[in-house]
Design a protein around this motif. Structure first.
Motif, short mmCIF file in Angstrom:
data_model
loop_
_atom_site.label_atom_id
_atom_site.label_comp_id
_atom_site.label_asym_id
_atom_site.label_seq_id
_atom_site.Cartn_x
_atom_site.Cartn_y
_atom_site.Cartn_z
N VAL A 352 0.87 -1.17 0.00
CA VAL A 352 0.00 0.00 0.00
C VAL A 352 0.91 1.23 0.00
O VAL A 352 1.79 1.36 0.83
N VAL A 353 0.67 2.09 -0.97
CA VAL A 353 1.61 3.18 -1.23
C VAL A 353 0.87 4.51 -1.32
O VAL A 353 -0.27 4.57 -1.79
N VAL A 354 1.52 5.57 -0.84
CA VAL A 354 0.99 6.92 -1.03
C VAL A 354 1.65 7.50 -2.29
O VAL A 354 2.88 7.53 -2.39
N PHE A 355 0.82 7.89 -3.23
CA PHE A 355 1.32 8.49 -4.46
C PHE A 355 1.06 9.99 -4.46
O PHE A 355 0.06 10.44 -3.89
N GLN A 356 1.96 10.72 -5.13
CA GLN A 356 1.67 12.13 -5.39
C GLN A 356 1.20 12.25 -6.84
O GLN A 356 1.75 11.64 -7.74
N GLY A 357 0.14 13.04 -7.03
CA GLY A 357 -0.37 13.26 -8.39
C GLY A 357 -1.76 12.71 -8.54
O GLY A 357 -2.47 12.47 -7.56
N ARG A 358 -2.17 12.56 -9.81
CA ARG A 358 -3.51 12.05 -10.12
C ARG A 358 -3.40 10.57 -10.47
O ARG A 358 -2.46 10.18 -11.16
N PRO A 359 -4.36 9.76 -9.97
CA PRO A 359 -4.28 8.32 -10.25
C PRO A 359 -4.07 8.00 -11.72
O PRO A 359 -3.29 7.11 -12.07
N GLU A 360 -4.75 8.75 -12.61
CA GLU A 360 -4.66 8.44 -14.05
C GLU A 360 -3.53 9.22 -14.71
O GLU A 360 -3.25 9.04 -15.89
N GLY A 361 -2.90 10.12 -13.95
CA GLY A 361 -1.87 10.98 -14.54
C GLY A 361 -2.51 12.07 -15.36
O GLY A 361 -3.68 11.98 -15.74
N GLU A 374 4.13 -0.24 5.29
CA GLU A 374 4.46 -1.65 5.56
C GLU A 374 3.24 -2.53 5.40
O GLU A 374 3.31 -3.74 5.56
N VAL A 375 2.11 -1.88 5.09
CA VAL A 375 0.88 -2.65 4.93
C VAL A 375 0.89 -3.31 3.55
O VAL A 375 1.26 -2.68 2.56
N ARG A 377 -1.19 -5.93 0.63
CA ARG A 377 -2.53 -6.26 0.15
C ARG A 377 -3.08 -7.51 0.85
O ARG A 377 -4.24 -7.54 1.26
N THR A 378 -2.19 -8.49 1.02
CA THR A 378 -2.64 -9.78 1.53
C THR A 378 -3.16 -9.72 2.96
O THR A 378 -3.98 -10.51 3.36
N GLU A 379 -2.67 -8.72 3.75
CA GLU A 379 -3.14 -8.66 5.13
C GLU A 379 -4.42 -7.83 5.28
O GLU A 379 -4.92 -7.64 6.36
N LEU A 380 -4.93 -7.34 4.16
CA LEU A 380 -6.16 -6.53 4.22
C LEU A 380 -7.37 -7.38 3.86
O LEU A 380 -7.28 -8.31 3.04
N THR A 381 -8.48 -7.02 4.43
CA THR A 381 -9.73 -7.69 4.08
C THR A 381 -10.12 -7.26 2.67
O THR A 381 -9.68 -6.22 2.18
N PRO A 382 -10.93 -8.06 1.99
CA PRO A 382 -11.39 -7.67 0.64
C PRO A 382 -12.04 -6.30 0.63
O PRO A 382 -11.86 -5.53 -0.31
N GLU A 383 -12.75 -5.96 1.71
CA GLU A 383 -13.39 -4.66 1.81
C GLU A 383 -12.34 -3.53 1.77
O GLU A 383 -12.44 -2.58 1.01
N GLU A 405 -1.98 4.61 8.05
CA GLU A 405 -1.73 4.18 9.43
C GLU A 405 -3.03 3.73 10.09
O GLU A 405 -3.11 2.71 10.77
N GLN A 406 -4.06 4.55 9.83
CA GLN A 406 -5.38 4.26 10.37
C GLN A 406 -5.89 2.92 9.88
O GLN A 406 -6.43 2.11 10.63
N LEU A 407 -5.67 2.73 8.59
CA LEU A 407 -6.09 1.51 7.94
C LEU A 407 -5.41 0.30 8.60
O LEU A 407 -6.05 -0.71 8.92
N ALA A 408 -4.11 0.46 8.83
CA ALA A 408 -3.34 -0.63 9.43
C ALA A 408 -3.84 -0.91 10.84
O ALA A 408 -4.00 -2.07 11.25
#
Ligand code: MN
Length: 446
Positions: A352-361, A374-375, A377-383, A405-408
């Motif tokens: 899980v990464v924080v990006f700068q910019g627009r998702p589509e560019g 450090e989070v 994908r595999t340790e997250l629920t599908p939701e 962080e909150q998510l984690a």
């Protein structure tokens, strides 16, 4: 005033269909004008300029001030004419001029003036000396030491002039005061002569001719024999008698008085803009696309033909180009600011990464990785996974990281307390608003 005799010749040359040059030779003033503009406009420009000069020159004794005024009047006449007739829009002309005058000392003098790359030479003792300085691109490079005189002569851009009569509401005029001596022969000519015939040959022809008219005819003939690729115009003025005596200092170019009556940029710029871009500024029809028609089409025409064609670079062309470039740069900065604005959370591979910019560019401004959590994908629920895949956006990187962080934390809480609570991902903010997740505690099902 000095006693003079003179001869003139003008010829279309061997390539050009018409003759856009004009010549003027009366007792008070001698001039050559090399017109430019589409179709017959160049012809009109050079003729209007010289007609204006002929009409006004007799009214005042020649002096640097009066010659400057008269050239400015010619400029205005050509400029107004170009505004009044759509077919002559953007036309202009060079100008080289010699006018006999009585100096402040009561002695005989000659006023020499030029705009553009038509020239005035003094031929004396079998030698040719150029009195005027061209207003041209190669002359500027030559003056700056970027090219040699020989390179200037053969430079592909030698026909690009930087100053012209009639293309702007006002014009800067260079003037000199010279002392005539009996036997001097002055040559006023368009570039159609000097492009074809060397200085040595010109000097030889002028010196050998028994009278100015013979010299003028012979010069045109020599240019035609060499190719005659442009219109050729010459005026040869001989000094028969004069009370002036040129000192040895006076022969050196440094002692000629160059007076460039250049108007400051701020002087013409607003006026030019008013004429060029404001259709309601006055009753005169505005030169639609004035900047472009002054320079760009001429360039395009020249590129499309093998004929040598005079080009023009004016302040207006430069201004227009600067505006276009400026607008483009501002647009890029705005797009970059937009494209690089904001942060979002997403997956990169499994992290899980924080990006700068627009998702589509945005255009070529692609998002970049701001921080990798450090989070995974595999340790997250599908939701939670689907929320991340939805690319929640944030105004600041701090807010985005807090969300992760909150998510984690929520994920850990969920794992620790699987019996009583259902996980809810922190709420995401709307784009570009403050982005602290709404709740740090899992409170119930969404
Ligand atoms: Mn020419």
């Amino acid at each position: 005033m000095a006693e003079l005799r003179w001869g003139t010749a003008t010829d279309p040359g061997r390539v050009r269909p018409g003759n856009e040059d004009s010549v003027l030779a009366v007792a008070q003033v001698f001039a050559v004008a090399d017109g430019m503009g589409g179709h017959a406009a160049g012809e009109v420009a050079s003729a209007v300029a010289l007609q204006t000069i002929a009409a006004r020159m007799g009214q005042r004794p020649a002096s640097i001030a009066s010659v400057t005024d008269v050239v400015r009047a010619a400029n205005e006449a050509v400029y107004r004419r170009s505004l009044a007739e759509p077919t002559t829009r953007g036309m202009g002309t060079t100008l080289a001029l010699v006018a006999p005058a009585t100096g402040a000392d009561g002695k005989d003098h000659l006023v020499v003036a030029n705009v553009g790359d038509s020239r005035v030479y003094l031929c004396t003792d079998g030698e040719l000396r150029q009195l005027t300085r061209d207003h041209s691109y190669v002359e500027e490079m030559l003056a700056a030491g970027q090219i040699t005189a020989d390179e200037a002569r053969r430079h592909p851009h030698r026909h690009v002039v930087t100053r012209v009569v009639g293309i702007e509401p006002s014009v800067a005029v260079d003037t000199w005061l010279v002392t005539p001596e009996p036997g001097d022969r002055y040559l006023i000519c368009s570039d159609g002569l000097v492009d074809e015939v060397s200085d040595e040959d010109i000097a030889q022809i002028i010196t050998a001719a028994p009278d100015p008219q013979t010299a003028a005819d012979a010069l045109v003939e020599a240019a035609n024999e060499a190719g005659g690729r442009d219109n050729i115009s010459v005026v040869v003025v001989e000094v028969l008698a004069s009370d002036g005596h040129r000192s040895s200092d006076d022969v050196a170019p440094a002692t000629t008085q160059a007076t460039s009556t250049t108007e400051p940029l701020g002087g013409w710029l607003p006026h030019d803009l008013a004429h060029g871009f404001d259709a309601d500024a006055d009753t005169e029809p505005p030169p639609a696309g004035g900047a472009a028609s002054a320079g760009a089409p001429a360039m395009a025409t020249a590129a499309a033909t093998t004929k040598r064609k005079r080009h023009l670079v004016t302040g207006r062309t430069i201004l227009f180009t600067s505006l276009v470039v400026g607008v483009f740069v501002v647009a890029l900065v705005v797009i970059a600011a937009f494209g690089r604005h904001g942060y979002y959370v997403g997956f990169q591979d499994d992290a899980v990464v924080v990006f700068q910019g627009r998702p589509e560019g945005v255009l070529w401004f692609k998002p970049t990785v701001e921080s990798v959590s450090e989070v995974t994908r595999t340790e997250l629920t599908p939701e939670f996974q689907s929320r991340i895949a939805g690319h929640p956006t944030f105004a600041s990187s701090v807010a985005a990281r807090r969300y992760v962080e909150q998510l984690a934390e929520n994920q850990r809480a969920l794992v620790a307390d699987t019996t009583t609570t259902t996980a809810a991902a922190p709420a995401t903010s709307a784009p570009s608003t403050s982005a602290v997740p709404a709740s740090s505690v899992v409170t119930g099902a969404p």
